[in-house]
Design a protein around this motif. Structure first.
Motif, PDB file in Angstrom:
ATOM      1  N   LYS A   1       0.804  -1.233   0.021  1.00 26.44           N
ATOM      2  CA  LYS A   1      -0.057   0.165   0.118  1.00 26.44           C
ATOM      3  C   LYS A   1       1.031   1.175  -0.083  1.00 26.44           C
ATOM      4  O   LYS A   1       0.509   2.265   0.010  1.00 26.44           O
ATOM      5  CB  LYS A   1      -0.946  -0.004   1.124  1.00 26.44           C
ATOM      6  N   ASN A   2       1.959   1.209   0.171  1.00 20.13           N
ATOM      7  CA  ASN A   2       3.137   2.413   0.179  1.00 20.13           C
ATOM      8  C   ASN A   2       4.363   2.134  -0.447  1.00 20.13           C
ATOM      9  O   ASN A   2       5.566   2.299  -0.022  1.00 20.13           O
ATOM     10  CB  ASN A   2       3.468   2.622   1.649  1.00 20.13           C
ATOM     11  N   MET A   3       4.084   1.434  -1.673  1.00 18.69           N
ATOM     12  CA  MET A   3       5.180   1.064  -2.563  1.00 18.69           C
ATOM     13  C   MET A   3       6.177   2.183  -3.007  1.00 18.69           C
ATOM     14  O   MET A   3       7.265   1.603  -3.021  1.00 18.69           O
ATOM     15  CB  MET A   3       4.546   0.464  -3.702  1.00 18.69           C
ATOM     16  N   ASP A   4       5.671   3.322  -2.764  1.00 17.61           N
ATOM     17  CA  ASP A   4       6.598   4.359  -3.272  1.00 17.61           C
ATOM     18  C   ASP A   4       7.651   4.672  -1.940  1.00 17.61           C
ATOM     19  O   ASP A   4       8.543   5.627  -2.099  1.00 17.61           O
ATOM     20  CB  ASP A   4       6.065   5.428  -3.983  1.00 17.61           C
ATOM     21  N   ASP A   5       7.328   4.168  -0.843  1.00 17.06           N
ATOM     22  CA  ASP A   5       8.196   4.625   0.206  1.00 17.06           C
ATOM     23  C   ASP A   5       8.072   3.439   1.457  1.00 17.06           C
ATOM     24  O   ASP A   5       7.687   3.738   2.612  1.00 17.06           O
ATOM     25  CB  ASP A   5       7.429   6.047   0.947  1.00 17.06           C
ATOM     26  N   ILE A   6       8.452   2.480   0.665  1.00 15.65           N
ATOM     27  CA  ILE A   6       8.574   1.305   1.431  1.00 15.65           C
ATOM     28  C   ILE A   6       9.613   1.530   2.982  1.00 15.65           C
ATOM     29  O   ILE A   6       9.382   1.198   3.972  1.00 15.65           O
ATOM     30  CB  ILE A   6       8.894  -0.066   0.903  1.00 15.65           C
ATOM     31  N   LYS A   7      10.775   1.987   2.360  1.00 15.19           N
ATOM     32  CA  LYS A   7      12.000   2.261   3.407  1.00 15.19           C
ATOM     33  C   LYS A   7      11.387   3.192   4.572  1.00 15.19           C
ATOM     34  O   LYS A   7      11.830   2.585   5.697  1.00 15.19           O
ATOM     35  CB  LYS A   7      12.878   3.456   2.490  1.00 15.19           C
ATOM     36  N   ASN A   8      10.769   4.164   4.465  1.00 15.89           N
ATOM     37  CA  ASN A   8      10.150   4.863   5.580  1.00 15.89           C
ATOM     38  C   ASN A   8       9.088   4.217   6.488  1.00 15.89           C
ATOM     39  O   ASN A   8       8.990   4.186   7.528  1.00 15.89           O
ATOM     40  CB  ASN A   8       9.747   6.210   5.421  1.00 15.89           C
ATOM     41  N   THR A   9       8.031   3.633   5.585  1.00 13.00           N
ATOM     42  CA  THR A   9       6.957   2.711   5.981  1.00 13.00           C
ATOM     43  C   THR A   9       7.430   1.628   7.080  1.00 13.00           C
ATOM     44  O   THR A   9       6.804   1.224   8.151  1.00 13.00           O
ATOM     45  CB  THR A   9       6.159   1.992   5.028  1.00 13.00           C
ATOM     46  N   TYR A  10       8.795   1.186   6.941  1.00 11.36           N
ATOM     47  CA  TYR A  10       9.140   0.061   7.692  1.00 11.36           C
ATOM     48  C   TYR A  10      10.257   0.693   8.564  1.00 11.36           C
ATOM     49  O   TYR A  10      10.783  -0.499   9.327  1.00 11.36           O
ATOM     50  CB  TYR A  10       9.920  -1.033   6.582  1.00 11.36           C
ATOM     51  N   THR A  11      10.487   1.887   8.818  1.00 12.61           N
ATOM     52  CA  THR A  11      11.444   2.229   9.726  1.00 12.61           C
ATOM     53  C   THR A  11      11.221   1.483  11.296  1.00 12.61           C
ATOM     54  O   THR A  11      12.293   0.881  11.758  1.00 12.61           O
ATOM     55  CB  THR A  11      11.388   3.676   9.964  1.00 12.61           C
ATOM     56  N   GLU A  12       9.952   1.575  11.737  1.00  9.95           N
ATOM     57  CA  GLU A  12       9.777   0.944  12.965  1.00  9.95           C
ATOM     58  C   GLU A  12       9.938  -0.482  13.111  1.00  9.95           C
ATOM     59  O   GLU A  12      10.360  -1.223  14.053  1.00  9.95           O
ATOM     60  CB  GLU A  12       8.232   1.128  13.388  1.00  9.95           C
ATOM     61  N   LEU A  13       9.320  -0.924  12.129  1.00  9.49           N
ATOM     62  CA  LEU A  13       9.631  -2.711  11.996  1.00  9.49           C
ATOM     63  C   LEU A  13      11.065  -2.826  11.838  1.00  9.49           C
ATOM     64  O   LEU A  13      11.350  -4.047  12.632  1.00  9.49           O
ATOM     65  CB  LEU A  13       8.884  -3.086  10.514  1.00  9.49           C
ATOM     66  N   SER A  14      11.871  -2.164  11.285  1.00  6.99           N
ATOM     67  CA  SER A  14      13.100  -2.688  11.303  1.00  6.99           C
ATOM     68  C   SER A  14      13.958  -2.525  12.569  1.00  6.99           C
ATOM     69  O   SER A  14      14.432  -3.411  12.994  1.00  6.99           O
ATOM     70  CB  SER A  14      13.888  -1.699   9.960  1.00  6.99           C
ATOM     71  N   VAL A  15      13.481  -1.335  13.209  1.00  5.40           N
ATOM     72  CA  VAL A  15      14.102  -1.346  14.547  1.00  5.40           C
ATOM     73  C   VAL A  15      13.603  -2.452  15.490  1.00  5.40           C
ATOM     74  O   VAL A  15      14.673  -2.954  16.178  1.00  5.40           O
ATOM     75  CB  VAL A  15      13.687   0.178  15.059  1.00  5.40           C
ATOM     76  N   LEU A  16      12.413  -2.860  15.401  1.00  2.00           N
ATOM     77  CA  LEU A  16      11.979  -3.626  16.179  1.00  2.00           C
ATOM     78  C   LEU A  16      12.779  -5.251  15.940  1.00  2.00           C
ATOM     79  O   LEU A  16      13.035  -5.871  16.696  1.00  2.00           O
ATOM     80  CB  LEU A  16      10.388  -4.093  15.682  1.00  2.00           C
ATOM     81  N   HIS A  17      12.877  -5.494  14.513  1.00  5.11           N
ATOM     82  CA  HIS A  17      13.599  -6.637  14.108  1.00  5.11           C
ATOM     83  C   HIS A  17      15.019  -6.821  14.582  1.00  5.11           C
ATOM     84  O   HIS A  17      15.605  -7.790  14.744  1.00  5.11           O
ATOM     85  CB  HIS A  17      13.378  -7.123  12.738  1.00  5.11           C
ATOM     86  N   SER A  18      15.700  -5.550  14.583  1.00  6.14           N
ATOM     87  CA  SER A  18      16.837  -5.415  14.821  1.00  6.14           C
ATOM     88  C   SER A  18      17.226  -5.262  16.295  1.00  6.14           C
ATOM     89  O   SER A  18      18.051  -6.251  16.874  1.00  6.14           O
ATOM     90  CB  SER A  18      17.474  -4.231  14.331  1.00  6.14           C
ATOM     91  N   ASP A  19      16.661  -4.570  17.309  1.00  6.92           N
ATOM     92  CA  ASP A  19      16.772  -4.158  18.542  1.00  6.92           C
ATOM     93  C   ASP A  19      16.273  -5.016  19.452  1.00  6.92           C
ATOM     94  O   ASP A  19      16.713  -5.151  20.632  1.00  6.92           O
ATOM     95  CB  ASP A  19      16.490  -2.709  18.829  1.00  6.92           C
ATOM     96  N   LYS A  20      14.814  -5.517  19.164  1.00  8.74           N
ATOM     97  CA  LYS A  20      14.106  -6.232  20.059  1.00  8.74           C
ATOM     98  C   LYS A  20      14.168  -7.756  19.627  1.00  8.74           C
ATOM     99  O   LYS A  20      14.596  -8.410  20.434  1.00  8.74           O
ATOM    100  CB  LYS A  20      12.849  -5.741  20.148  1.00  8.74           C
ATOM    101  N   LEU A  21      13.820  -8.098  18.562  1.00 11.38           N
ATOM    102  CA  LEU A  21      13.928  -9.202  17.922  1.00 11.38           C
ATOM    103  C   LEU A  21      15.055 -10.184  17.851  1.00 11.38           C
ATOM    104  O   LEU A  21      15.267 -11.285  17.793  1.00 11.38           O
ATOM    105  CB  LEU A  21      12.880  -9.634  16.924  1.00 11.38           C
ATOM    106  N   HIS A  22      16.284  -8.912  17.312  1.00 10.36           N
ATOM    107  CA  HIS A  22      17.577  -9.645  17.110  1.00 10.36           C
ATOM    108  C   HIS A  22      17.561 -10.671  16.017  1.00 10.36           C
ATOM    109  O   HIS A  22      18.018 -11.813  16.269  1.00 10.36           O
ATOM    110  CB  HIS A  22      18.260 -10.199  18.461  1.00 10.36           C
ATOM    111  N   VAL A  23      16.906 -10.612  14.940  1.00 15.83           N
ATOM    112  CA  VAL A  23      16.716 -11.605  13.762  1.00 15.83           C
ATOM    113  C   VAL A  23      17.866 -11.253  12.976  1.00 15.83           C
ATOM    114  O   VAL A  23      18.097 -10.039  12.647  1.00 15.83           O
ATOM    115  CB  VAL A  23      15.362 -11.353  13.183  1.00 15.83           C
ATOM    116  N   ASP A  24      18.485 -12.475  12.465  1.00 16.34           N
ATOM    117  CA  ASP A  24      19.526 -12.261  11.444  1.00 16.34           C
ATOM    118  C   ASP A  24      19.013 -12.102  10.233  1.00 16.34           C
ATOM    119  O   ASP A  24      17.907 -12.751   9.925  1.00 16.34           O
ATOM    120  CB  ASP A  24      20.368 -13.364  11.419  1.00 16.34           C
ATOM    121  N   PRO A  25      19.398 -10.853   9.570  1.00 18.98           N
ATOM    122  CA  PRO A  25      18.417 -10.339   8.172  1.00 18.98           C
ATOM    123  C   PRO A  25      18.474 -11.562   7.277  1.00 18.98           C
ATOM    124  O   PRO A  25      17.603 -11.474   6.422  1.00 18.98           O
ATOM    125  CB  PRO A  25      19.418  -9.178   7.872  1.00 18.98           C
ATOM    126  N   ASP A  26      19.549 -12.564   7.221  1.00 22.62           N
ATOM    127  CA  ASP A  26      19.517 -13.470   6.311  1.00 22.62           C
ATOM    128  C   ASP A  26      17.968 -14.415   6.400  1.00 22.62           C
ATOM    129  O   ASP A  26      17.583 -14.921   5.176  1.00 22.62           O
ATOM    130  CB  ASP A  26      20.440 -14.410   6.263  1.00 22.62           C
TER     131      ASP A  26
END
Lengths: 143, 147
Positions: free
Chosen positions: B77-102
């Motif tokens: 639904k936000n195809m032209d700005d996925i980068k910013n749409t996902y900022t919080e999700l990225s922080v969540l996966h990195s800092d809280k969930l500690h998911v290896d991006p692979d």
């Protein structure tokens, strides 16, 4: 991640089912790879037509899938069984081994498309391992 | 900035319009946990993941599969700005969930196979190319806040 006896029997059983359509699967997977991963086209710059339906693409897909079938029959000793093919890829074709994974992904997508009922997660796992081992065997002679 | 052709947009909208989130989401996550068992490390609290049968009947896995697909829906639904749409999700996966991006790539591949299985031959090479481009952008956005 070497192949267990279970993996081997799963792969052989699946091949018995999909083998008859190997030519189609090969043509489809190879054509798909050239479209979805355009960097792979660099190895075929000497071909006139790289579109999925092209004659050379279909023919080469058949060759590749024939080799996969051969690998299934040599599943107990892939390194030994694929030695000649490894020499070919290492010294003549010089295909970057990263591309083996890319092709495997596309073969798996096509198997999933054409045989959705048979390609369960467990079968997928064994097939994924099989292709990983084939890729390793193919890369054996590189250095 | 990601550039989408009209054709790519159409292909992706089409896939989502035909997608049954309650079916594809669980299937994609189950497949990831079975085909790549090391991904189970993130789901210790989900109970029994001991074998394929257990994973396929696990309610928490199924529920989470649906959550993941709704996350992808936001990207669509936000195809032209996925980068910013996902900022919080990225922080969540990195800092809280500690998911290896692979792992994102592994799940993306499994989802592609589930969609290919459902769509059959209408999942043409061009559709696959657009779909995988979309997933690559999503994965990249999810990786962005890792440090």
């Amino acid at each position: 991640m070497s192949l267990s006896d279970k993996d081997k029997s799963v792969v052989k059983a699946l091949w018995a089912k999909i083998g008859p359509r190997a030519d189609d699967i090969g043509a489809e997977a190879f054509g798909r790879m050239l479209t979805v991963y355009p960097q792979t086209k660099t190895y075929f710059s000497h071909w006139a037509d790289l579109s999925p339906g092209g004659a050379q693409v279909k023919k080469h897909g058949k060759v590749i899938m024939g080799a996969v079938g051969d690998a299934v029959s040599k599943i107990d000793d892939l390194v030994g069984g694929l030695a000649a093919l490894s020499e070919l890829h290492a010294f003549k074709l010089r295909v970057d081994p990263a591309n083996f994974k890319i092709l495997a992904h596309n073969v798996i997508v096509v198997i999933g498309m054409l045989f959705p009922g048979d390609f369960t997660p467990e079968v997928h796992m064994s097939v994924d391992k099989f292709f990983q081992n084939v890729a390793l065997a193919l890369a054996e002679r590189y250095r | 900035m990601v550039v989408w052709t009209d054709q790519e947009r159409a292909y992706i909208q089409d896939i989502f319009s035909k997608l049954n989130y309650e079916d594809a989401g669980p299937k994609a996550l189950q497949r990831t946990l079975i085909v790549y068992p090391w991904t189970q490390r993130y789901f210790a609290s989900f109970g029994n993941l001991y074998n394929a049968e257990a994973i396929m009947s696990n309610q928490k896995v199924a529920a989470h599969g649906v959550v993941v697909l709704h996350g992808l829906d936001r990207a669509m639904k936000n195809m032209d700005d996925i980068k910013n749409t996902y900022t919080e999700l990225s922080v969540l996966h990195s800092d809280k969930l500690h998911v290896d991006p692979d792992n994102f790539r592994l799940l993306a591949d499994c989802l592609t196979i589930v969609i290919a299985s459902t769509m059959g031959t209408s999942f043409t090479p061009d559709v696959q190319a657009a779909w995988q481009k979309f997933l690559a952008v999503v994965v990249s956005a999810l990786c962005r806040q890792y440090h």
